[in-house]
Design an enzyme around this catalytic site. Structure first.
Site, PDB file in Angstrom:
ATOM      1  N   ASP A  26       0.818  -1.219   0.000  1.00 31.65           N
ATOM      2  CA  ASP A  26       0.000   0.000   0.000  1.00 31.65           C
ATOM      3  C   ASP A  26       0.852   1.270   0.000  1.00 31.65           C
ATOM      4  O   ASP A  26       0.693   2.139   0.865  1.00 31.65           O
ATOM      5  CB  ASP A  26      -0.936   0.016   1.213  1.00 31.65           C
ATOM      6  CG  ASP A  26      -1.666  -1.299   1.409  1.00 31.65           C
ATOM      7  OD1 ASP A  26      -2.150  -1.848   0.413  1.00 31.65           O
ATOM      8  OD2 ASP A  26      -1.736  -1.780   2.557  1.00 31.65           O
ATOM      9  N   GLU A  60     -11.544   0.936  -2.413  1.00 33.98           N
ATOM     10  CA  GLU A  60     -10.806   1.229  -1.181  1.00 33.98           C
ATOM     11  C   GLU A  60      -9.572   2.052  -1.542  1.00 33.98           C
ATOM     12  O   GLU A  60      -9.417   2.524  -2.665  1.00 33.98           O
ATOM     13  CB  GLU A  60     -10.403  -0.079  -0.490  1.00 33.98           C
ATOM     14  CG  GLU A  60      -9.573  -0.995  -1.382  1.00 33.98           C
ATOM     15  CD  GLU A  60      -9.312  -2.358  -0.772  1.00 33.98           C
ATOM     16  OE1 GLU A  60      -9.698  -2.579   0.387  1.00 33.98           O
ATOM     17  OE2 GLU A  60      -8.712  -3.212  -1.449  1.00 33.98           O
TER      18      GLU A  60
END
Length: 513
Positions: free
Chosen positions: A25, A194
């Site tokens: 991420d 997301e």
């Protein structure tokens, strides 16, 4: 040679992935001539790794922004898939800011005047279950501050939507109850939206956010003239005919010369989430175009930045004075006495007594680093100094299933070379091969990794390398790639149980025979 080094015959290019290990991420910013990146660290300590680059291709690890996880009691034991999820890194008002979501607690932030700190203590911006992937925006055009975040259905029962807030300019709290600004249930074919990153560009509010799940998903772009919407959407990066599955979730950065680039991850099973660099341009109708017309690139001309020497996050360690490098992290909040500083070289770990000695996955005192993303040879020298029956120490490949090789003191005082494993569903480990006498209490331990994250274990007691056990396929946890681990432990009991010393830890290229 790292994956990011210039390939022979192709000067001036780079090859993806530029970070070939589990830097999950990623988010990236530029401050002056410097680029900085942070990534998820989940339940490992220290958390929030901080990487630096001058060319977006070669990166070094310069520190961490989070010394310990809170609440202390919750993270006194391993919680491998919890903790720090999908941080956002920003620079505002002369300070560095990192926002992240703890899926069990809410949205936190820390900030610092310099990337190397000192960083503030974690501040809870928005409490709640399932609040993940937050990203702030300080809008220089309006003077307003905003925050967007996603949702984890496992904690909140909600997913596939993004919620926006007005935020206090000092980042300490929110100014409204929040509003769903993108509901992907209303977008045909979109699911698991997301990881939003929020930007202001060309008169638009932009949200770059992935959808479709980490293994098979895509990168989306959303834009609106007003922060609270309505937003229009477009898919801007997907696998297409490449072998880069699920290319998504990352950050956009612009160089001083105006080039645009996008750093994102690719989920690679036990290797974790490796990081790719994509060129970014703008279409005539004002939308971002990532990679090669929306497909990931494997090799591409480098950014127009001053050339830099090859560099990558450190892996090797001589443990000078008993200290370990930044690449190492514990599997939970550490306690005093686990690692002892001393006058020489070598990592001296206490054989910590534990009722969970039968299962490394339950132990907080395992010192870990990322599993290498390309075939490698991992080696370390071990000396077991404990006289405690049952005391052991070793080198592990740690995941939902694990295997390790090391030394153990037996009840008769002898030391054996042992090789053990545990399946993902097993509650205790068992032998992967028969024990072998190690009369000197020393061994050189070795793991050779080959494609498919398969691991071959061997040892050297002074008379040459000897393979042991069967090949082992490394496994990840749910969100975290496999880890290399060093540990020392002893069965439950009273009093000190001695130490083990690790020296000359090396991760090198795989040697073909």
């Amino acid at each position: 040679m790292t994956a990011a080094e210039t390939t022979p015959g192709t000067p001036g290019t780079y090859t993806n992935p530029v970070l070939n290990a589990d830097w999950s991420d990623p988010d990236v910013i530029r401050v002056g001539d410097d680029f900085y990146l942070t990534a998820s660290s989940f339940g490992r300590v220290p958390g929030l790794p901080l990487l630096h680059s001058r060319d977006l291709v070669h990166w070094t690890l310069v520190g961490h922004a989070l010394e310990r996880l809170e609440p202390e009691r919750e993270f006194a034991r391993p919680r491998h898939d919890c903790g720090v999820w999908a941080p956002s890194l920003r620079h505002h008002a002369g300070r560095f800011w990192i926002f992240w979501g703890d899926p069990d607690q809410g949205v936190f932030q820390v900030n610092a005047p310099d990337i190397r700190g000192p960083w503030t203590a974690p501040h809870l911006v928005k409490p709640g279950k399932g609040l993940i992937d937050p990203c702030p925006l300080w809008d220089e055009e309006t003077g307003e501050a905003y925050l967007v975040h996603a949702w984890a259905r496992s904690r909140s029962g909600i997913k596939n939507r993004l919620t926006g807030h007005r935020m206090r300019p000092d980042g300490t709290g929110l100014l409204d109850e929040g509003k769903v600004i993108v509901d992907a249930d209303r977008l045909p074919g979109w699911f698991t939206l997301e990881g939003p990153k929020l930007y202001r560009h060309d008169g638009w509010y932009w949200i770059l956010a992935p959808a479709g799940s980490v293994e098979t998903g895509w990168q989306g772009a959303f834009r609106s003239r007003a922060f609270f919407g309505p937003y229009e959407e477009r898919v801007v990066l997907e696998q297409k005919d490449t072998d880069v599955n699920g290319p998504h979730q990352g950050g956009w950065v612009r160089t001083e010369l105006g080039e645009d680039w996008f750093l994102h991850f690719q989920q690679r099973g036990a290797y974790g989430r490796v990081v790719h660099l994509q060129p970014m341009t703008w279409s005539p109708d004002g939308w971002p175009v990532l990679g090669d017309d929306g497909a990931p690139v494997t090799e591409h001309p480098r950014p127009a930045l001053p050339p830099q020497p090859p560099a990558a996050p450190a892996t090797d360690d001589d443990f000078p004075g008993g200290r370990f490098g930044r690449q190492w992290s514990w599997t939970a909040n550490p306690r005093a006495g686990w690692a002892t500083q001393h006058a020489g070289d070598g990592l001296r770990l206490a054989c910590v007594r534990s009722a969970d000695a039968h299962d490394l996955r339950l132990l907080p005192g395992v010192l870990t680093q990322r599993f290498p993303g390309e075939p490698s040879v991992i080696e370390v020298e071990l000396r077991l100094d404990s006289e405690e029956p049952g005391a052991r120490a070793g080198l592990a490949v740690l995941g939902d299933a694990y295997r390790w090789i090391g030394l153990q003191r037996d009840t008769d005082g002898s030391v054996h070379l042992v090789h053990r494993f545990a399946e993902s569903v097993a509650e205790a480990e068992r032998d992967a091969d028969r024990p072998r006498p190690a009369p000197g209490g020393r061994a050189r331990l070795r793991i050779e990794t080959v494609p498919g994250a398969r691991c071959r274990f061997s040892y050297d007691l002074g008379d040459g390398p000897c393979p042991v056990g069967r090949e082992f396929a490394a496994t990840p946890w749910r969100w975290v790639g496999a880890l290399l681990g060093l540990f020392a432990l002893a069965p439950a009991g009273q009093g000190q149980a001695g130490t083990a010393t690790f020296t000359r830890f090396r991760v090198g290229p795989h040697r073909t025979h």
